[in-house]
Design a protein around this motif. Sequence first.
Motif: not given
Length: 274
Positions: A153-160, A176-178, A254-259
């Motif tokens: 699991s990750t702290a936030q979603d990840q944009v492909l 990708l969801s968290a 800021i900090g919510q780029a969903y890297y």
Amino acid sequence: MTIKIDYAFNVDGFYDSVNYYRSLTPMSPLSMPAPTATGITGLTYSDTTAAADTNYFVRFGSVKNSIEKISDEISVYSKNLTHYTAFFDLNSSLIDRKDGASLALIEGVLAYENNGLKLNGASYVRREATSAVHFSTSDFTVECEFKAADVGSTAQDQVLINTYSQNVQPTWQLVLSASGEIYVWLYFGAAGSITLMQGSANLLDGNLHKVKWTRQSGVSKLFVDNVEVASAVDTSNYALPQYLEIGAQTYRPIGQAYYFKGLIRNVGLAKQVI
């Protein structure tokens, strides 16, 4: 299905013949496999035995008086690009194979691994506006391969893949969801946003996965590793985006780029179902 790969190359110095090496994994000049082809005497070669939709590592070896000199390694993806409107293999190149336009590094540092782009969780690339992703109400395909580095699991979603913008709508993201489920997110401006469809499997497992989103006759479908995992009615008129981004979204706090952190490659878009 097989596909032809054409090569043109130079040889530094005199030579008797050239060997062609093709492998599914990187090759060491100190321990080369058996050549795929030998006795090449010109400076071009056509490989007609390659499989379609396959990532290969390639080297050539020039032979003179039984002494062989091995070339640097290149990577090749044997994709039939006929039906695509944009395609990025991302194997040490950020070039759209359809029109030659480049993806630009916007943030972070880039690296390459296993025939793909390795993003470190603080980097992403962007292709400026192109009609190649202006789907309107037509049929289309969006696809990529990825391997997440954040296993579990990750702290936030990840944009492909991202086209989200506050200035045009509707636009979309492949995310990708968290907890690792793949989903398609749509943004409609003042009308808000929705998750169009979502898979149920956790893909944060450190394995390579192929994801495909298609729309045909007003129905979107989501596939993981060639298996349909979700579908939804979808008649959205997708706008011409300002850009196509791989690995993050802009227009964010800021900090919510969903890297995205991991490997991504073979990003393809088509104005038809393939």
